[in-house]
Design a protein around this motif. Sequence first.
Motif, PDB file in Angstrom:
ATOM      1  N   VAL A   9      11.413   3.749  -3.511  1.00 39.61           N
ATOM      2  CA  VAL A   9      10.403   3.896  -4.435  1.00 39.61           C
ATOM      3  C   VAL A   9      10.598   5.174  -5.315  1.00 39.61           C
ATOM      4  O   VAL A   9      10.168   5.363  -6.445  1.00 39.61           O
ATOM      5  CB  VAL A   9       9.263   3.877  -3.729  1.00 39.61           C
ATOM      6  CG1 VAL A   9       7.837   4.139  -4.612  1.00 39.61           C
ATOM      7  CG2 VAL A   9       8.786   2.425  -3.071  1.00 39.61           C
ATOM      8  N   ILE A  10      10.660   6.397  -4.630  1.00 43.31           N
ATOM      9  CA  ILE A  10      10.926   7.417  -5.187  1.00 43.31           C
ATOM     10  C   ILE A  10      12.116   7.569  -6.283  1.00 43.31           C
ATOM     11  O   ILE A  10      11.902   8.264  -7.574  1.00 43.31           O
ATOM     12  CB  ILE A  10      10.747   8.630  -4.175  1.00 43.31           C
ATOM     13  CG1 ILE A  10       9.541   8.980  -3.562  1.00 43.31           C
ATOM     14  CG2 ILE A  10      11.635  10.028  -4.652  1.00 43.31           C
ATOM     15  CD1 ILE A  10       9.674   9.974  -2.394  1.00 43.31           C
ATOM     16  N   ASN A  11      13.267   7.167  -5.808  1.00 46.84           N
ATOM     17  CA  ASN A  11      14.381   6.817  -6.830  1.00 46.84           C
ATOM     18  C   ASN A  11      13.810   6.009  -8.180  1.00 46.84           C
ATOM     19  O   ASN A  11      14.317   6.347  -9.160  1.00 46.84           O
ATOM     20  CB  ASN A  11      15.542   6.346  -6.397  1.00 46.84           C
ATOM     21  CG  ASN A  11      16.163   7.561  -5.366  1.00 46.84           C
ATOM     22  OD1 ASN A  11      16.148   8.629  -5.698  1.00 46.84           O
ATOM     23  ND2 ASN A  11      16.937   6.871  -4.266  1.00 46.84           N
ATOM     24  N   ALA A  12      13.147   5.115  -7.851  1.00 48.16           N
ATOM     25  CA  ALA A  12      12.616   3.955  -8.848  1.00 48.16           C
ATOM     26  C   ALA A  12      11.803   5.139 -10.072  1.00 48.16           C
ATOM     27  O   ALA A  12      11.807   4.955 -11.032  1.00 48.16           O
ATOM     28  CB  ALA A  12      11.897   2.766  -8.314  1.00 48.16           C
ATOM     29  N   CYS A  13      10.819   6.072  -9.279  1.00 44.95           N
ATOM     30  CA  CYS A  13       9.951   6.764  -9.995  1.00 44.95           C
ATOM     31  C   CYS A  13      10.957   7.729 -10.812  1.00 44.95           C
ATOM     32  O   CYS A  13      10.589   7.991 -12.099  1.00 44.95           O
ATOM     33  CB  CYS A  13       8.994   7.359  -9.123  1.00 44.95           C
ATOM     34  SG  CYS A  13       7.863   6.402  -8.433  1.00 44.95           S
ATOM     35  N   LEU A  14      11.798   8.539 -10.193  1.00 45.76           N
ATOM     36  CA  LEU A  14      12.811   9.127 -10.816  1.00 45.76           C
ATOM     37  C   LEU A  14      13.542   8.387 -11.989  1.00 45.76           C
ATOM     38  O   LEU A  14      13.438   9.349 -12.898  1.00 45.76           O
ATOM     39  CB  LEU A  14      13.905   9.663  -9.876  1.00 45.76           C
ATOM     40  CG  LEU A  14      13.519  11.000  -8.893  1.00 45.76           C
ATOM     41  CD1 LEU A  14      14.286  11.445  -7.918  1.00 45.76           C
ATOM     42  CD2 LEU A  14      13.244  12.069  -9.853  1.00 45.76           C
ATOM     43  N   PRO A  74       0.498  -1.174  -0.014  1.00 50.37           N
ATOM     44  CA  PRO A  74       0.094   0.056   0.047  1.00 50.37           C
ATOM     45  C   PRO A  74       0.784   1.316  -0.037  1.00 50.37           C
ATOM     46  O   PRO A  74       0.514   2.141  -0.732  1.00 50.37           O
ATOM     47  CB  PRO A  74      -0.934  -0.002   1.418  1.00 50.37           C
ATOM     48  CG  PRO A  74      -1.064  -1.434   1.738  1.00 50.37           C
ATOM     49  CD  PRO A  74       0.423  -2.134   1.050  1.00 50.37           C
ATOM     50  N   LEU A  75       1.735   1.262   0.806  1.00 50.70           N
ATOM     51  CA  LEU A  75       2.952   2.506   0.984  1.00 50.70           C
ATOM     52  C   LEU A  75       3.534   2.708  -0.454  1.00 50.70           C
ATOM     53  O   LEU A  75       3.430   3.807  -1.263  1.00 50.70           O
ATOM     54  CB  LEU A  75       3.939   2.165   1.843  1.00 50.70           C
ATOM     55  CG  LEU A  75       5.126   3.248   1.845  1.00 50.70           C
ATOM     56  CD1 LEU A  75       4.599   4.585   2.247  1.00 50.70           C
ATOM     57  CD2 LEU A  75       6.036   2.913   2.873  1.00 50.70           C
ATOM     58  N   VAL A  76       3.922   1.392  -1.252  1.00 49.68           N
ATOM     59  CA  VAL A  76       4.595   1.611  -2.300  1.00 49.68           C
ATOM     60  C   VAL A  76       3.415   2.264  -3.504  1.00 49.68           C
ATOM     61  O   VAL A  76       4.125   2.987  -4.251  1.00 49.68           O
ATOM     62  CB  VAL A  76       5.218   0.400  -2.938  1.00 49.68           C
ATOM     63  CG1 VAL A  76       5.616   0.237  -4.404  1.00 49.68           C
ATOM     64  CG2 VAL A  76       6.480  -0.143  -1.813  1.00 49.68           C
ATOM     65  N   ALA A  77       2.444   1.726  -3.696  1.00 48.91           N
ATOM     66  CA  ALA A  77       1.369   2.042  -4.667  1.00 48.91           C
ATOM     67  C   ALA A  77       1.074   3.454  -4.407  1.00 48.91           C
ATOM     68  O   ALA A  77       1.021   4.162  -5.442  1.00 48.91           O
ATOM     69  CB  ALA A  77       0.328   1.106  -4.554  1.00 48.91           C
ATOM     70  N   LEU A 115       5.319  -0.124 -12.205  1.00 48.87           N
ATOM     71  CA  LEU A 115       6.369   0.497 -11.525  1.00 48.87           C
ATOM     72  C   LEU A 115       6.282   0.158  -9.947  1.00 48.87           C
ATOM     73  O   LEU A 115       7.303  -0.100  -9.357  1.00 48.87           O
ATOM     74  CB  LEU A 115       6.023   1.999 -11.611  1.00 48.87           C
ATOM     75  CG  LEU A 115       7.162   2.847 -11.209  1.00 48.87           C
ATOM     76  CD1 LEU A 115       8.425   2.399 -11.752  1.00 48.87           C
ATOM     77  CD2 LEU A 115       6.853   4.246 -11.660  1.00 48.87           C
ATOM     78  N   CYS A 116       5.245  -0.310  -9.902  1.00 44.96           N
ATOM     79  CA  CYS A 116       5.090  -0.792  -8.244  1.00 44.96           C
ATOM     80  C   CYS A 116       5.947  -2.286  -8.408  1.00 44.96           C
ATOM     81  O   CYS A 116       6.664  -2.413  -7.198  1.00 44.96           O
ATOM     82  CB  CYS A 116       3.560  -1.348  -7.535  1.00 44.96           C
ATOM     83  SG  CYS A 116       2.525   0.163  -7.354  1.00 44.96           S
ATOM     84  N   GLN A 117       5.881  -2.918  -9.184  1.00 48.87           N
ATOM     85  CA  GLN A 117       6.534  -4.324  -9.314  1.00 48.87           C
ATOM     86  C   GLN A 117       7.988  -3.955  -9.430  1.00 48.87           C
ATOM     87  O   GLN A 117       8.835  -4.537  -8.595  1.00 48.87           O
ATOM     88  CB  GLN A 117       6.121  -5.075 -10.366  1.00 48.87           C
ATOM     89  CG  GLN A 117       4.854  -5.663 -10.395  1.00 48.87           C
ATOM     90  CD  GLN A 117       4.501  -6.678  -9.176  1.00 48.87           C
ATOM     91  OE1 GLN A 117       5.494  -7.489  -8.611  1.00 48.87           O
ATOM     92  NE2 GLN A 117       3.298  -6.280  -8.601  1.00 48.87           N
ATOM     93  N   ILE A 118       8.306  -3.181 -10.055  1.00 47.61           N
ATOM     94  CA  ILE A 118       9.743  -2.544 -10.257  1.00 47.61           C
ATOM     95  C   ILE A 118      10.303  -2.111  -8.811  1.00 47.61           C
ATOM     96  O   ILE A 118      11.394  -2.539  -8.468  1.00 47.61           O
ATOM     97  CB  ILE A 118      10.042  -1.600 -11.263  1.00 47.61           C
ATOM     98  CG1 ILE A 118       9.864  -2.136 -12.714  1.00 47.61           C
ATOM     99  CG2 ILE A 118      11.600  -0.778 -11.152  1.00 47.61           C
ATOM    100  CD1 ILE A 118       9.741  -1.129 -13.864  1.00 47.61           C
ATOM    101  N   ALA A 119       9.633  -1.497  -8.218  1.00 44.32           N
ATOM    102  CA  ALA A 119       9.951  -0.748  -6.871  1.00 44.32           C
ATOM    103  C   ALA A 119      10.052  -1.961  -5.859  1.00 44.32           C
ATOM    104  O   ALA A 119      11.003  -1.849  -5.094  1.00 44.32           O
ATOM    105  CB  ALA A 119       8.890   0.288  -6.514  1.00 44.32           C
ATOM    106  N   MET A 120       9.320  -2.799  -5.900  1.00 42.84           N
ATOM    107  CA  MET A 120       9.328  -3.964  -4.901  1.00 42.84           C
ATOM    108  C   MET A 120      10.371  -4.777  -5.060  1.00 42.84           C
ATOM    109  O   MET A 120      11.242  -5.129  -4.330  1.00 42.84           O
ATOM    110  CB  MET A 120       8.032  -4.811  -5.120  1.00 42.84           C
ATOM    111  CG  MET A 120       6.640  -3.896  -4.549  1.00 42.84           C
ATOM    112  SD  MET A 120       6.770  -3.387  -2.658  1.00 42.84           S
ATOM    113  CE  MET A 120       6.706  -5.219  -2.024  1.00 42.84           C
ATOM    114  N   VAL A 121      10.713  -4.981  -6.531  1.00 46.60           N
ATOM    115  CA  VAL A 121      11.779  -5.645  -6.575  1.00 46.60           C
ATOM    116  C   VAL A 121      13.288  -5.096  -6.245  1.00 46.60           C
ATOM    117  O   VAL A 121      14.240  -5.783  -5.611  1.00 46.60           O
ATOM    118  CB  VAL A 121      12.016  -6.035  -8.278  1.00 46.60           C
ATOM    119  CG1 VAL A 121      13.401  -6.619  -8.499  1.00 46.60           C
ATOM    120  CG2 VAL A 121      10.932  -7.034  -8.551  1.00 46.60           C
TER     121      VAL A 121
END
Length: 198
Positions: free
Chosen positions: A78-83, A30-33, A49-55
């Motif tokens: 997660v924020i770095n993955a988004c960036l 939930p936090l990641v999403a 992107l949620c899956q990428i962040a979780m990995v």
Amino acid sequence: MDSAEAAACLQRIPEGDEGAAHDLFHFLYPLVARLVRSHLPQRTSEEDLCQIAMVKIFSAAAQFSGKVPIEHWVSRIVINACLNQIRSEKVRRELRMSDLGEAEAEIVEKLATSTEAPSASEATASKELVELILSRLEPADRLLINLLYLEGRKLSEVSALTGWNNTVIKVRAFRARRRLRHYIKELEKNRPPKAGNL
């Protein structure tokens, strides 16, 4: 599960504890999403992107020191993955009024000629316009504007999430706001004349 239990689960993941991985996934998702939804690049699926962040979180499990709350550590990943995803999608092109839909063009017109805020019925067009203008910023600046002004986070929270000190945050925010004003003026300059003004 609370934060301490989640941190304990995270430390068991490098040992191959599948039960801990399962429990941690359900605790953190939930936090990641929510974070991904707030910083989602335009052309990326939220789920992907949620899956990428979780990995990335699970891959970095051995690096968690426990010196900060697990939620802060996860938020930073997660924020770095988004960036990173925003950087990979980045397209820097001139923004013109013709790029806007009719509703978005009306919002720009209203913002340029009125001191009133857009009405509730104009909220969707306003949101799309804001996203379009924000997409012109560098990924880090876009993230900063989102955290400070759209999510209303405090400087200390932004610092914890990004690793930047307060001075860097203030300077970047100032420069990003200046760029946003420039982009809005650019839109205004490229606005076609009204039929009566031809």
